[in-house]
Motif scaffolding. Structure first.
Motif, PDB file in Angstrom:
ATOM      1  N   LYS A 122     -53.564 -22.580 114.726  1.00 50.60           N
ATOM      2  CA  LYS A 122     -53.694 -21.242 114.529  1.00 50.60           C
ATOM      3  C   LYS A 122     -53.223 -20.848 113.304  1.00 50.60           C
ATOM      4  CE  LYS A 122     -48.996 -20.265 116.341  1.00 50.60           C
ATOM      5  NZ  LYS A 122     -48.306 -19.439 117.454  1.00 50.60           N
ATOM      6  N   CYS A 123     -52.701 -21.803 112.492  1.00 49.39           N
ATOM      7  CA  CYS A 123     -52.109 -20.933 111.218  1.00 49.39           C
ATOM      8  C   CYS A 123     -53.471 -21.285 109.979  1.00 49.39           C
ATOM      9  CB  CYS A 123     -50.961 -22.175 110.753  1.00 49.39           C
ATOM     10  SG  CYS A 123     -49.621 -21.822 111.724  1.00 49.39           S
ATOM     11  N   SER A 124     -53.099 -20.262 108.971  1.00 45.50           N
ATOM     12  CA  SER A 124     -54.197 -20.169 108.189  1.00 45.50           C
ATOM     13  C   SER A 124     -53.363 -19.962 106.881  1.00 45.50           C
ATOM     14  CB  SER A 124     -55.212 -19.346 108.457  1.00 45.50           C
ATOM     15  OG  SER A 124     -56.268 -19.236 107.320  1.00 45.50           O
ATOM     16  N   VAL A 125     -53.414 -20.739 105.823  1.00 41.76           N
ATOM     17  CA  VAL A 125     -52.479 -20.519 104.611  1.00 41.76           C
ATOM     18  C   VAL A 125     -53.505 -19.772 103.687  1.00 41.76           C
ATOM     19  CG1 VAL A 125     -51.319 -21.610 102.810  1.00 41.76           C
ATOM     20  CG2 VAL A 125     -51.074 -22.320 104.954  1.00 41.76           C
ATOM     21  N   CYS A 126     -52.945 -18.742 102.974  1.00 40.73           N
ATOM     22  CA  CYS A 126     -53.762 -18.025 101.894  1.00 40.73           C
ATOM     23  C   CYS A 126     -53.700 -18.926 100.812  1.00 40.73           C
ATOM     24  CB  CYS A 126     -53.107 -16.641 101.720  1.00 40.73           C
ATOM     25  SG  CYS A 126     -53.831 -15.870 100.240  1.00 40.73           S
ATOM     26  N   PRO A 127     -55.084 -19.353 100.084  1.00 40.72           N
ATOM     27  CA  PRO A 127     -55.129 -20.178  98.828  1.00 40.72           C
ATOM     28  C   PRO A 127     -54.621 -19.272  97.915  1.00 40.72           C
ATOM     29  CG  PRO A 127     -57.397 -19.381  99.399  1.00 40.72           C
ATOM     30  CD  PRO A 127     -56.214 -18.833 100.812  1.00 40.72           C
TER      31      PRO A 127
END
Length: 158
Positions: A45-50
């Motif tokens: 569910k996590c999404s790290v902003c680049p």
């Protein structure tokens, strides 16, 4: 001074350099690789902003380059803000609990106790973008949510 070991690299640090059992170096390494250091399980569910190297979910980050904005920062003027975006907004994802609805923690919507946010309802009503309600509510509440949206003139909202 009291030292603790990082759970990942096993190097000892003072308490201020550890957060969530990980040292600052291991947190940064995880962020650089696109992984969330706060992730508690293997669920994706996590999404790290680049750009910011922050998790959009766990750290409640907003990034204009990713075009992900947290609605919690808007008290009014949301529709105007969305209309001013370039390129234009194509989708609006809105959480049900404590965002569009005043329900909390998966509670069933009760019109005598709960209401809908007028500002967010207005934004969802705009036909220029696809509006989608996301929720962790129990699936048995789906029809109540759909009925509530329909009664508010938002039957087109998914």
């Amino acid at each position: 001074k009291q030292q603790r070991k990082c759970a990942k690299c096993q190097v000892s640090f003072g308490r201020k350099w550890l957060h969530g059992a990980l040292c600052w170096r291991c947190r940064e390494a995880l962020r650089d690789s696109g992984d969330c250091w706060m992730r508690r399980s293997e669920k994706p569910k996590c999404s790290v902003c680049p750009h910011l190297k922050r998790c959009l979910w766990c750290e409640e980050a907003s990034c204009t380059q990713c075009r992900v904005l947290r609605l919690s920062s808007f008290d009014e003027g949301l529709s105007s803000f969305l209309l001013e975006q370039d390129p234009p907004v194509s989708h609006l994802f809105v959480d049900w609990d404590q965002t569009l609805s005043s329900t909390k923690s998966g509670g069933l919507f009760d019109p005598s106790k709960h209401g809908l946010s007028a500002e967010i309802s207005q934004a969802c009503a705009n036909p220029k973008w696809r509006s989608v309600v996301v929720t962790r509510q129990h699936h048995s509440h789906k029809q109540v949510i759909l009925d509530t949206l329909g009664a508010a003139g938002l039957s087109h909202v998914e």
